[in-house]
Design a protein around this motif. Sequence first.
Motif: not given
Lengths: 492, 591
Positions: A23-27, A43-49
């Motif tokens: 998921i992209g940052y800021d999406e 999205v404020l913070e995106s990591s793998e899971d």
Amino acid sequence: MKEYQTITEISGPLVYAEVDEAIGYDEIVEIETAQGETLRGQVLESSEDVVAIQVFEGTSGIDRDASVRFLGETMKMPVTEDLLGRVLDGSGRPIDDGPEIVPEDRQDIVGAAINPYSREYPEEFIETGVSAIDGMNTLVRGQKLPIFSSSGQPHSELAMQIARQASVPEEEEGDDEDGSEFAVIFGAMGITQEEANEFMEDFERTGALERSVVFMNLADDPAVERTVTPRMVLTTAEYLAFEKDYHVLVILTDMTNYCEALREIGAAREEVPGRRGYPGYMYTDLAQLYERAGRIKGRDGSVTQIPILTMPGDDDTHPIPDLTGYITEGQIYVDPDLNSQGLQPPINVLPSLSRLMDDGIGEGLTREDHADVKDQMFAAYAEGEDLRDLVNIVGREALSELDNKYLDFADAFESEFIDQGFEQNRDIDETLSIGWDLLSGSAAGGAQPDRRGPHRGVLPRGHRERDRRRGRNGRGERGADRGGRGLRASPR
Amino acid sequence: MSKADTTDAVSDDGVIQSVSGPVVTARDLDARMNDVVYVGDEGLMGEVIEIEGDLTTVQVYEETSGVGPGEPVENTGEPLSVDLGPGVLDAIYDGVQRPLDVLEGKMGSPYLDRGVDAPGIDLEKEWEFESTVEVGDEVGRGDVVGIVEETVTIDHKVMVPPDALGEGETTEVTAVESGSFDVTETVVELANGTDVSMHQEWPVREARPSANKKTPRTPLVSGQRILDGLFPIAKGGTAAIPGPFGSGKTVTQHQLAKYADADIIVYVGCGERGNEMTEVIEDFPELEDPANGNPLMARTSLIANTSNMPVAARESCIYTGITIAEYYRDMGYDVALMADSTSRWAEAMREISSRLEEMPGEEGYPAYLAARLAQFYERAGYFENVNGTEGSVSAIGAVSPPGGDFSEPVTQNTLRIVKTFWALDADLAERRHFPSINWNESYSLYKDQLDPWFEDEVADDWAEKRQWAVDVLDEETELQEIVQLVGKDALPDDQQLTLEVARYLREAYLQQNAFHPVDTFCPPEKTYLMLTTIQTFSDEAFDALDAGVPVEEIVDTEAAPRINRIGVQEDYEEYVEELKADISEELRSLY
């Protein structure tokens, strides 16, 4: 587009969800609650899971079973010239029962920085019709000039007056064949329904709505949405200015509410806070808004910003006005004491400043004598203001004739030059003529400040605490608790 | 790594694990600290700032909207470096030395897009290289092997890279060419296998080597009366200009960039206003270098990382600037670096530190703030270079304390290092007293070591006159306290006269109009003459007072107010002579 029912944590305006794709940052995210309500977020913070999502409308009603959809793109603003005359909510959706908006383009609301090399230096005058601004702290196209006010002050009236009266001189001369028309974009963040009604009535009554786009995020609208509203506003402004050649004036009110929203999100994310709990990146965040003002080489339009902020406790060392002042090109102070004296608009010109003024006035821009008149008025008014303190102690009789003239000038300056009322529209000629009359009038005839110079013009530090408060704050009664600036280190 | 390299793909690629603003974490990236990496499908430039287990944290120099986990991270295996060579002057860069004019062309848009890169100097442009060594000569590191006319003002000296040889080692020149070359072509070959071209790279976070640091004894003459006259800075010195907004930090920095008598100016706009940088970009090419009449840009390199440009690039722009400054120092030039503002740089550190969830120090700044500031200012100084020449880097940093409160960490940590302090004052600015440098708070610790220069070059009694002015201003400060309470007329005559003398010092001497074509630059001779004129008035006036002339009559004389016009006189010597005579004559005629 994948849908998840994997919410693991809900905290304040934030929702955490587990994901199994990138998921992209800021999406942009849509969350559908069990009740069938659709909420939007980012999205404020995106990591793998796990991703952290900030929900614009607030998280109430969301439960673990709500479904989360990722739209696969960052937030966009649908833009078109047809937006002029429309009223939108804080997320850019029309709320005025007008026809559907058919966008010409959808633009990313996180504007890219303008290359400093591509900018053009602002030096063309905007006439606001307000003497205290036009004459003493001139606004130019492409400038960002905030109004520093406080609760209970008539900054909204001032903003409306500017929105109504603002024009660029070439428009008056009628040579707008090149298409550079004037437009106002009004972005309200967290203002009350009542204030909003006043704005709308004024816009409709005066016909200013035709050339305006209004974005309304009200006090009871979600706070998080406020972080998006100014970006929507500025994206629209940039489109109209740099693609449609408009001279756009952006009025943002109230930036304090915007900053509160930033703080709320920062707190929910458990970030390390900076001064007074505001996030450490607030300077950068504000800069990304304010720096979207400007002119660009080879484009006819311009984006000029007048952000309005209410200083908590009328304290300009508070982080919000402080960081703003470091980014903007000057500031206009609305003064509670002048207001209680009934001056309209109650602008205190002494601490106010327009950094770009010197290049925007003079022959061919305003009038040849503008700088001279302004300098003399500043000097004489400052001198008169200074003397008012002394009068309180020793009385007027104890002062020299010259000092009395300065005092008379200060009074006349306030009543005739500043106090023009919120309805009167003065052109620059009128403003400067009033200035000349005051300077050469009998009251201040002897007070030619450039001959002898103010005696108490500049005092060394230590004695000036009191003066400063008066300068900022009226007559000093309210300044006692403002320690910020007094705490300077002594180098020796 | 430098952007001039066309490194073949390196195999140690990683995968993005998480994204939070400018901070990106990657998995399985084999990288060293401070390596430059390319992040995501768009290849955004970043730098490794933390390694923990198999996770590597990267600060990204561009906006990260839309970048997501799973995208690749490619390591270049080299630290962030600048491209050095002819073409650095008369250029305008962002914080990681991408030339902004080239970017505009490449992006075809006035906005800064992402993932576009360009070398810091034009790799194809040909320069006329003239060698200064012959085959068989012995050269060491840093030695000059040839000269290129970089701009009308500056001869660029091509040097053996300082890392090509060890300290004290020399090697033989085996081949030399002169003529037209681009910067990547070899112009000199050395016996140890080094091919010297006009292009060098240097990692920005590492100081270029020098032989020795010396005590600076020459002033950096700024043409600003209050600076040269009261609070001078040395060539190779450090200075801080703190002040709240609106107090004139930027104008002071611009004045120094325009008129300081350095050979090279590096101007770093760090996290400041876009329109201000535009003003510099538009003005400097049109302005003349006061030393030789050439365009000012011919001695200037600009770095513009405005407040809305990515925060990580703001963190690096100070280093980019000082590395460029050191490179010209190595050629034997006097370089002045202006950083506007170091507070924005510190805030960038704070922002990144908090994204890394480091334990914060004072006011949320990282605990290493003081160390970083000290490291930066320590790279300034008067140096004996490795090639035996002498050069200097003067560092002048603006500080923007929140609320104008000088007790905050950035101001305090800066004051512990710098030796010149120019305190800007909002009240002076509000009264339109410019430059609004507070004479009671400012200081210069270089005064004593610079006095001999001023005494040799300007006047024997330079230091004496300065002390007189400081004394009068100090006395005024005390008197004003009384005036505030009882009014000026209640003071005895001699004190009223002191106030009058102090007023001339303030209005004529300390104030200077940066926007007046003549007054904007005041040579030290004129600064001195102006002070002596005021002292002449003072001496004559007190003589008159002693002779029984009422103070009102002395204050009302016709000649003295002309002191205020000295600043705008082009032929000031004649004007001052005449004025002194008139003042004496008029005051003596009163008794």
